[in-house]
Design an enzyme around this catalytic site. Structure first.
Site, PDB file in Angstrom:
ATOM      1  N   GLU A 207      -3.416  53.494 -27.511  1.00 27.04           N
ATOM      2  CA  GLU A 207      -4.573  53.067 -26.713  1.00 27.04           C
ATOM      3  C   GLU A 207      -5.199  54.330 -26.160  1.00 27.04           C
ATOM      4  O   GLU A 207      -4.697  54.916 -25.204  1.00 27.04           O
ATOM      5  CB  GLU A 207      -4.119  52.124 -25.610  1.00 27.04           C
ATOM      6  CG  GLU A 207      -3.452  50.883 -26.187  1.00 27.04           C
ATOM      7  CD  GLU A 207      -2.964  49.901 -25.141  1.00 27.04           C
ATOM      8  OE1 GLU A 207      -3.409  49.982 -23.993  1.00 27.04           O
ATOM      9  OE2 GLU A 207      -2.132  49.063 -25.499  1.00 27.04           O
TER      10      GLU A 207
ATOM     11  N   CYS B 146     -10.430  53.715 -18.672  1.00 25.06           N
ATOM     12  CA  CYS B 146     -10.515  53.789 -20.131  1.00 25.06           C
ATOM     13  C   CYS B 146     -11.719  53.004 -20.618  1.00 25.06           C
ATOM     14  O   CYS B 146     -12.381  53.404 -21.564  1.00 25.06           O
ATOM     15  CB  CYS B 146      -9.244  53.276 -20.773  1.00 25.06           C
ATOM     16  SG  CYS B 146      -8.777  51.637 -20.204  1.00 25.06           S
TER      17      CYS B 146
HETATM   18  P1  NAP Z   1      -3.067  62.330 -21.759  1.00 27.30           P
HETATM   19  O1  NAP Z   1      -3.236  63.695 -21.239  1.00 27.30           O
HETATM   20  O2  NAP Z   1      -3.117  62.117 -23.215  1.00 27.30           O
HETATM   21  O3  NAP Z   1      -1.673  61.830 -21.167  1.00 27.30           O
HETATM   22  C1  NAP Z   1      -1.201  60.496 -21.327  1.00 27.30           C
HETATM   23  C2  NAP Z   1       0.303  60.501 -21.295  1.00 27.30           C
HETATM   24  O4  NAP Z   1       0.770  61.131 -22.491  1.00 27.30           O
HETATM   25  C3  NAP Z   1       0.934  61.311 -20.157  1.00 27.30           C
HETATM   26  O5  NAP Z   1       2.158  60.707 -19.821  1.00 27.30           O
HETATM   27  C4  NAP Z   1       1.144  62.674 -20.790  1.00 27.30           C
HETATM   28  O6  NAP Z   1       2.157  63.416 -20.176  1.00 27.30           O
HETATM   29  C5  NAP Z   1       1.564  62.256 -22.187  1.00 27.30           C
HETATM   30  N1  NAP Z   1       1.256  63.240 -23.214  1.00 27.30           N
HETATM   31  C6  NAP Z   1       0.055  63.781 -23.497  1.00 27.30           C
HETATM   32  N2  NAP Z   1       0.162  64.635 -24.555  1.00 27.30           N
HETATM   33  C7  NAP Z   1       1.468  64.586 -24.928  1.00 27.30           C
HETATM   34  C8  NAP Z   1       2.214  65.265 -25.944  1.00 27.30           C
HETATM   35  N3  NAP Z   1       1.638  66.124 -26.776  1.00 27.30           N
HETATM   36  N4  NAP Z   1       3.534  64.997 -26.035  1.00 27.30           N
HETATM   37  C9  NAP Z   1       4.113  64.136 -25.189  1.00 27.30           C
HETATM   38  N5  NAP Z   1       3.474  63.470 -24.212  1.00 27.30           N
HETATM   39  C10 NAP Z   1       2.164  63.701 -24.076  1.00 27.30           C
HETATM   40  O7  NAP Z   1      -4.107  61.328 -21.114  1.00 27.30           O
HETATM   41  P2  NAP Z   1      -4.466  61.192 -19.578  1.00 27.30           P
HETATM   42  O8  NAP Z   1      -5.362  62.324 -19.217  1.00 27.30           O
HETATM   43  O9  NAP Z   1      -3.217  60.961 -18.777  1.00 27.30           O
HETATM   44  O10 NAP Z   1      -5.265  59.828 -19.548  1.00 27.30           O
HETATM   45  C11 NAP Z   1      -6.642  59.760 -19.725  1.00 27.30           C
HETATM   46  C12 NAP Z   1      -6.972  59.310 -21.123  1.00 27.30           C
HETATM   47  O11 NAP Z   1      -6.309  58.086 -21.370  1.00 27.30           O
HETATM   48  C13 NAP Z   1      -8.426  59.052 -21.329  1.00 27.30           C
HETATM   49  O12 NAP Z   1      -8.805  59.556 -22.574  1.00 27.30           O
HETATM   50  C14 NAP Z   1      -8.504  57.524 -21.320  1.00 27.30           C
HETATM   51  O13 NAP Z   1      -9.598  57.018 -22.016  1.00 27.30           O
HETATM   52  C15 NAP Z   1      -7.228  57.165 -21.950  1.00 27.30           C
HETATM   53  N6  NAP Z   1      -6.835  55.798 -21.612  1.00 27.30           N
HETATM   54  C16 NAP Z   1      -6.975  54.831 -22.550  1.00 27.30           C
HETATM   55  C17 NAP Z   1      -6.643  53.510 -22.251  1.00 27.30           C
HETATM   56  C18 NAP Z   1      -6.821  52.409 -23.268  1.00 27.30           C
HETATM   57  O14 NAP Z   1      -6.415  51.306 -22.988  1.00 27.30           O
HETATM   58  N7  NAP Z   1      -7.402  52.661 -24.426  1.00 27.30           N
HETATM   59  C19 NAP Z   1      -6.150  53.195 -20.983  1.00 27.30           C
HETATM   60  C20 NAP Z   1      -6.033  54.221 -20.038  1.00 27.30           C
HETATM   61  C21 NAP Z   1      -6.369  55.524 -20.368  1.00 27.30           C
HETATM   62  P3  NAP Z   1       1.786  64.631 -19.184  1.00 27.30           P
HETATM   63  O15 NAP Z   1       1.004  64.067 -18.071  1.00 27.30           O
HETATM   64  O16 NAP Z   1       3.120  65.114 -18.743  1.00 27.30           O
HETATM   65  O17 NAP Z   1       1.000  65.624 -19.986  1.00 27.30           O
END
Ligand code: NAP
Length: 461
Positions: A229, A263
């Protein structure tokens, strides 16, 4: 030892930190989950559902700690009271459909045969959650996964490092066995190593497109099921017969609530030329009413962004668009609290077009672009001109027209006269780079279980 840190957007200081687990510790935790899962799955469904709801109730009792803790971690103003409304609504809804969603499909029950498809839990489900709605995004998978008989390992975002710990504490205090639901503090390398070693039977990742790519790469060749997602650039389209005031109210709220860090937040709006001027004027007035400031102050309606690096990205996109001809309509003097860091004034841009990054890439901040359109065909073309597809919000009095336009849209959800809401009875899903799979609804349960077919031939004559 690597520390995982939450730098608070409130004051830029370390608010919480936890040591990252070593790979060996994490492997042991997963092994315990695997062992405990079998006993959990053997318990009656009603018992699992009851325990999950007891965990939800226990978390509700922690409201006085949860709300300020959220403000410190990711900046949401305390006046909004946390995420309990959606958190409870989703949990209660999935509890209410669990029995039906998990029931067997009976094909034949006769003297000669029993033929049916049963649903079995995957085993150990891994949930990787984002900070923007840290409780609601996590519960979408955790509640149905546990109810269906899976064990769950949660890895929460560094920005909201205390959320996983608190959720697990609530659920365990309510009686969910400790090994069945665990929160692990994991860095990216350990997360990837666990996935690559096929530690999990299903993974739900909610977060950025780049994060999703890394998870998919780590899982390559393991055949682990993945729900992704990811990001969005959700459009609104206001037609000439729309209720203008309702459209302004919902779309501006959808664009700016939670400092635009939703999101399914509204990131671009297309308005029929007959309503364009009035829509823009009312939107500017609507947004100007925000009170930006300290999220712990009950008067504050718009908090800081969760991290100053997210705000820097929004500032960059706005400046880039303005340098290419866009016009910014919100006077920064209205928001003296904008500090050039995490505290960011809301913004509305007009004279925008799709050559600008601001109209193409996820902004994830309290800023939105508005464009004038002449026809449904033009609006459809613009709405589909994106690498994302989570939701689209259509404003008209004509449901038939919304259905017709909806069928042309490359999106996961079509809204009419609403936006930025996740209905737990419907499947939460996206297309294109917004990901794949689906959560909540009966289909969410199907994704968290696998079918097993029984073809039983009774004694032959
Ligand atoms: P993110 O940086 O991708 O992080 C999301 C989660 O994944 C965090 O727990 C992060 O851990 C972990 N993560 C990221 N890269 C990783 C990797 N290479 N290996 C292991 N774990 C990894 O996203 P965010 O900034 O927290 O959230 C915002 C994004 O989420 C936006 O793009 C938003 O649109 C999207 N989102 C989508 C939905 C949907 O339903 N489609 C819902 C909510 C949010 P760390 O924090 O420790 O890096």
């Amino acid at each position: 030892m690597t520390m995982i840190r939450c730098i608070s957007p409130v004051n830029g200081e370390v608010y919480a930190e936890r040591p990252a687990m070593t790979l060996e510790m994490a492997r042991q935790a997963v092994a315990h989950a695997r062992q405990a899962q079998k006993g959990w799955a053997r318990r009656p469904l009603e018992e699992r559902v009851k325990l999950v709801l007891a965990g939800v109730a226990r978390l509700n009792e922690m409201v006085d700690e949860v709300v300020p803790e959220l403000a410190w971690q990711m900046g949401r103003p305390v006046r909004y009271g946390g995420e309990f409304k959606g958190f409870n609504e989703r949990s209660n809804y999935v509890a209410s459909i669990a029995a039906d969603a998990l029931t067997s499909i009976v094909v034949e029950e006769s003297d000669r045969f029993e033929r049916r498809i049963e649903r079995e839990p995957h085993g150990v489900v891994f949930v990787i959650a984002p900070w923007n709605y840290p409780y609601m995004t996590a519960i979408n998978t955790i509640a149905p996964a546990l109810m269906a008989g899976n064990a769950v390992i949660l890895k929460h975002a560094s920005q909201t490092i205390l959320v996983g710990e608190r959720m697990v504490r609530a659920f365990i205090e309510a009686g969910v066995p400790a090994d069945v639901f665990q929160n692990l503090f994991l860095d990216h390398d350990t997360t990837a190593a666990l996935i690559a070693a096929k530690s999990f039977d299903f993974i739900n990742f909610t977060g950025s497109v780049e994060g999703g790519r890394s998870i998919e790469r780590a899982a390559a060749g393991t055949f682990t099921g993945l729900g992704l997602e990811l990001g969005g650039k959700d459009p609104g389209y206001v037609m000439e017969d729309a209720d203008l005031d309702a459209a302004v109210d919902t779309l501006m709220d959808g664009a700016t609530y939670n400092s635009g860090q939703c999101c399914c937040g509204i990131e671009r709006i297309y308005v029929h030329e007959s309503l364009y001027d009035a829509f823009v004027e009312k939107s500017v007035a609507w947004v100007s009413n925000y009170k930006l400031g300290d999220p712990l102050d009950p008067e504050t309606t718009l908090g800081p962004m969760a991290n100053k690096r997210f705000a820097a990205n929004v500032r960059h996109q706005i400046a880039d668009a303005v340098s290419k001809g866009a016009k910014a309509l919100i006077d920064p003097k209205l928001f003296p609290e904008d500090d050039g860091g995490a505290y960011l004034a809301p913004q509305i841009l007009v004279d925008v077009d799709h050559s600008m990054e601001f109209m193409r890439e996820e902004t994830f901040g309290p800023a939105v672009g508005i464009m004038r359109v002449k026809s449904d065909a033009q609006a459809i073309e613009l709405m589909n001109d994106s690498r994302y597809g989570l939701t689209a919000s259509l404003w008209t009095k004509d449901a038939e027209r919304a259905g017709r336009i909806g069928r042309e849209l490359e999106t996961g959800t079509v809204f009419m006269n609403r936006a930025d809401y996740l209905d737990p009875a419907l499947c939460w899903t996206g297309v294109k780079e917004t990901g794949r799979g689906g959560s909540l609804s009966v289909l969410g349960f199907h994704n968290l279980t696998r079918p097993k077919s029984y073809h039983l031939k009774k004694a032959t004559a």
